[in-house]
Design a protein around this motif. Sequence first.
Motif, short mmCIF file in Angstrom:
data_model
loop_
_atom_site.label_atom_id
_atom_site.label_comp_id
_atom_site.label_asym_id
_atom_site.label_seq_id
_atom_site.Cartn_x
_atom_site.Cartn_y
_atom_site.Cartn_z
N THR A 34 -21.22 106.51 79.31
CA THR A 34 -20.24 106.29 80.42
C THR A 34 -21.32 105.60 81.40
O THR A 34 -22.10 106.63 81.84
N GLN A 54 -17.50 102.72 84.51
CA GLN A 54 -16.45 102.81 85.71
C GLN A 54 -16.95 102.35 87.11
O GLN A 54 -18.14 102.53 87.31
N LEU A 68 -17.01 112.44 86.01
CA LEU A 68 -17.39 111.64 84.95
C LEU A 68 -18.44 112.36 84.04
O LEU A 68 -18.31 112.27 82.84
#
Length: 96
Positions: A34, A54, A68
């Motif tokens: 991520t 993101q 996150l």
Amino acid sequence: MQQADPRRYVVPGASSGIGLSVMRLLAAQGHHITAAGQRDRSALPPDFPDIDYQKVDLVGALDTLIELAAPANRTILIVTLEPLKRRSHMQRLSQR
């Protein structure tokens, strides 16, 4: 080189510089990434891997970064001098 046991990483600052290099290395090794950064997805380099990205204000949104990181096995923290000035951010992150 694919890892036999891929891990989940959160890499803040992955839209450029050192964070981008670290993220590319981990993605090439087959880890689940991520990525977080301050740029819009449309402003990322054209060869940016097809991974979760993101857009996050990395200085002012520590709570979002912590959210996150929650499902990750590992979180890569790339510290620059500016965040070090914000001691309260570092203290809150170390308490998680």
